[in-house]
Design an enzyme around this catalytic site. Structure first.
Site, PDB file in Angstrom:
ATOM      1  N   GLY A  48       0.809  -1.296   0.212  1.00 48.69           N
ATOM      2  CA  GLY A  48       0.034  -0.082   0.040  1.00 48.69           C
ATOM      3  C   GLY A  48       0.770   1.174   0.185  1.00 48.69           C
ATOM      4  O   GLY A  48       1.988   1.116  -0.101  1.00 48.69           O
ATOM      5  N   GLU A  64      -0.366   2.023  -6.226  1.00 49.08           N
ATOM      6  CA  GLU A  64       0.526   1.661  -5.434  1.00 49.08           C
ATOM      7  C   GLU A  64       1.008   0.360  -5.497  1.00 49.08           C
ATOM      8  O   GLU A  64       2.098  -0.156  -5.371  1.00 49.08           O
ATOM      9  CB  GLU A  64       0.098   1.931  -3.888  1.00 49.08           C
ATOM     10  CG  GLU A  64       0.219   3.539  -3.660  1.00 49.08           C
ATOM     11  CD  GLU A  64       1.811   4.012  -3.010  1.00 49.08           C
ATOM     12  OE1 GLU A  64       2.567   3.184  -3.030  1.00 49.08           O
ATOM     13  OE2 GLU A  64       2.123   5.197  -3.248  1.00 49.08           O
ATOM     14  N   GLU A  68       4.475  -1.456  -6.372  1.00 45.40           N
ATOM     15  CA  GLU A  68       5.128  -2.195  -5.475  1.00 45.40           C
ATOM     16  C   GLU A  68       5.428  -3.432  -5.798  1.00 45.40           C
ATOM     17  O   GLU A  68       6.254  -4.260  -5.351  1.00 45.40           O
ATOM     18  CB  GLU A  68       4.720  -2.179  -4.136  1.00 45.40           C
ATOM     19  CG  GLU A  68       4.766  -0.715  -3.274  1.00 45.40           C
ATOM     20  CD  GLU A  68       4.188  -0.645  -1.952  1.00 45.40           C
ATOM     21  OE1 GLU A  68       3.427  -1.769  -1.318  1.00 45.40           O
ATOM     22  OE2 GLU A  68       4.749   0.179  -1.107  1.00 45.40           O
ATOM     23  N   GLU A 118      10.807  -7.580  -1.106  1.00 44.66           N
ATOM     24  CA  GLU A 118      10.506  -8.820  -1.646  1.00 44.66           C
ATOM     25  C   GLU A 118       9.040  -8.830  -1.545  1.00 44.66           C
ATOM     26  O   GLU A 118       8.166  -8.073  -0.976  1.00 44.66           O
ATOM     27  CB  GLU A 118      10.949  -9.606  -0.315  1.00 44.66           C
ATOM     28  CG  GLU A 118      11.683 -10.823  -0.889  1.00 44.66           C
ATOM     29  CD  GLU A 118      12.280 -11.683   0.446  1.00 44.66           C
ATOM     30  OE1 GLU A 118      12.061 -13.026   0.406  1.00 44.66           O
ATOM     31  OE2 GLU A 118      12.802 -11.116   1.461  1.00 44.66           O
TER      32      GLU A 118
END
Lengths: 161, 161
Positions: A48, A64, A68, A118
């Site tokens: 997030g 987001e 990510e 990760e």
């Protein structure tokens, strides 16, 4: 107005920030990231980030998660809304209002980028190994419950009348 | 980051503001205020206001309702979370993330103050006369439904086994 300005060394904040988080459960596993930056550097959490001016909560969430994790998701419903306020003496270091959404997988292959070091899809029984912060664990378990309830509802529907 | 700075006459905002609103249904009527200030000056809406730095959503809600209506309320559950973004050309004039809570009455006698010019408890069938903005009407009707569902649940519980 409470006016923290001038009483603190940290840059004064004049309003809370808004954060969004995704609980994406796909094929029985939840999407987690290990954070590469503060706060919570090195910890596993739900992906997030921060809502920018002019973008809706759902737009921020989709952006987001894609930044990510490389995945495209679709927000389905709000799981929880909560505050995260960190104080330092009299002043507020950090104030987030966070809205977490249950999401569906749309497309993409997971790969870590941006704040994520990760990325993993984690089964419910493996969660203890990821040592999530309390609130993140709560929201993930809530997500698993919602998905299961929905699956049971669909199964009942298929049993016929 | 989207950077509206320098492209607009209005003061640049660097993040959304967070607002809270109360759907207080007490003795079958919902609490409304008529706004004395922009935005929505002169319109009837649910009471509420802006979350300040360092205060939780629920603290902000209790403070704002007390300031505007003189009533003490207790937030029960989130009814809805939504965005209100107003643009002017390329720039954002106004960006709120709003969390509306179903509330219970705790104490006090209604009297208008702060952003409220008038306060009223309004029965569901009288709502048309108050011409609420669309989103406010939606959240008020949702509140009435929740309170009714709860009342039906309690009545069923009392029917005994």
């Amino acid at each position: 107005m409470s006016e923290p300005r001038g009483r603190e060394a940290a840059p004064a904040i004049d309003r809370p920030s808004v954060g969004v988080g995704a609980v994406l459960i796909h094929e029985g596993k939840v999407l987690l990231i290990r954070r590469g930056k503060e706060p919570l550097r090195g910890r596993w959490v739900v992906p997030g980030g921060t809502v920018e001016v002019g973008e809706t909560l759902e737009e921020a969430l989709v952006r987001e998660i894609q930044e990510e994790t490389g995945l495209v998701v679709r927000p389905i419903e709000v799981v929880t809304v909560f505050d995260r306020i960190e104080r330092e003496g009299d002043s507020v270091r950090y104030h987030y209002v966070i809205v977490d959404y249950l999401c569906r997988y749309v497309s993409g292959t997971p790969r870590a980028a941006s704040d994520a070091e990760e990325v993993a899809f984690v089964a419910c029984e493996d969660l203890p190994r990821y040592a999530l912060p309390e609130k993140a664990l709560e929201v993930v378990l809530d997500g698993f419950r919602r998905v299961q309830r929905e699956a049971e509802g669909l199964a009942k529907g298929r049993e016929g009348e």
